[in-house]
Design a protein around this motif. Structure first.
Motif, short mmCIF file in Angstrom:
data_model
loop_
_atom_site.label_atom_id
_atom_site.label_comp_id
_atom_site.label_asym_id
_atom_site.label_seq_id
_atom_site.Cartn_x
_atom_site.Cartn_y
_atom_site.Cartn_z
N ALA A 134 10.98 111.11 9.26
CA ALA A 134 11.06 109.66 9.47
C ALA A 134 10.48 108.90 8.28
O ALA A 134 9.46 109.28 7.71
N SER A 135 11.15 107.82 7.95
CA SER A 135 10.65 106.93 6.91
C SER A 135 9.57 106.03 7.51
O SER A 135 9.44 105.94 8.74
N PRO A 136 8.79 105.35 6.68
CA PRO A 136 7.80 104.42 7.22
C PRO A 136 8.44 103.36 8.13
O PRO A 136 7.86 102.97 9.13
N GLU A 137 9.66 102.93 7.79
CA GLU A 137 10.35 101.95 8.62
C GLU A 137 10.71 102.56 9.98
O GLU A 137 10.59 101.90 11.02
N ASP A 138 11.15 103.82 9.97
CA ASP A 138 11.48 104.50 11.22
C ASP A 138 10.24 104.63 12.11
O ASP A 138 10.30 104.43 13.32
N ILE A 139 9.12 104.97 11.50
CA ILE A 139 7.87 105.11 12.25
C ILE A 139 7.45 103.76 12.83
O ILE A 139 7.01 103.67 13.97
N GLN A 140 7.61 102.70 12.05
CA GLN A 140 7.27 101.36 12.54
C GLN A 140 8.14 100.99 13.73
O GLN A 140 7.65 100.46 14.73
N GLN A 141 9.44 101.30 13.67
CA GLN A 141 10.34 101.03 14.80
C GLN A 141 9.95 101.85 16.02
O GLN A 141 9.97 101.35 17.14
N ALA A 142 9.57 103.10 15.80
CA ALA A 142 9.13 103.96 16.92
C ALA A 142 7.87 103.40 17.55
O ALA A 142 7.72 103.38 18.78
#
Length: 170
Positions: A134-142
């Protein structure tokens, strides 16, 4: 200071074996020569610490300085342990499905313990993980999705009550 080179050799070999790696695979992962791995695993006494030891530590998932700790008689610390994730999950009473998920999950996003709406002390433990890549953006969305879900879980209605509990009762 006495350094136990045989102890380091055993620790490296055991960690490599635990990861299912050959000496060649460890050398490739650490971006060092195969002979470097062979030399470290030989346990030969040295006057100086090899400059490649930090690369070996990283490839084994050890925190920086773990090799020196082993040389001094201590144990290596894994990166997972330093994040509070390294548990011997095979020795728990958790269901195998959960053990597998905790071992093979992605990046840790958050955890929560939620008291369930019942008499007595019944709690639910939630571990939220993102994808391993996961990218940092993906982690933020999660994390944002988890926050929404957590609010709902914190406000579950009691079995005999159709209204959600107040958030401060959780």
């Amino acid at each position: 200071m006495t350094r136990d080179w045989e102890r380091l050799a055993r620790a490296i070999e055991e960690a490599r074996d635990a990861k299912g790696m050959t000496q060649v695979a460890l050398a490739e992962a650490a971006d060092v020569s195969e002979s470097t791995v062979q030399n470290l695993e030989s346990g030969t006494t040295r006057k100086r610490t090899p400059s490649t030891l930090p690369k070996i530590e990283a490839a084994l998932g050890w925190t920086p300085g773990s090799g020196l700790a082993v040389l001094a008689g201590g144990d290596p610390t894994t990166e997972a342990a330093s994040r509070g994730e390294d548990r011997d999950l095979d020795r728990t009473d958790l269901p195998l499905r959960i053990v597998d998920e905790l071992k093979n999950g992605g990046r840790l996003v958050d955890t929560a313990v939620i008291k369930l709406p019942t008499k007595g002390d019944v709690r639910m433990t939630v571990v939220v993980r993102g994808a391993p890549d996961a990218s940092p953006e993906d982690i933020q969305q999660a994390l944002e999705a988890w926050r929404r879900a957590e609010r709902k879980l914190q406000n579950l209605p009691d079995d005999d009550d159709s209204e959600p509990r107040a958030a401060n009762e959780a």
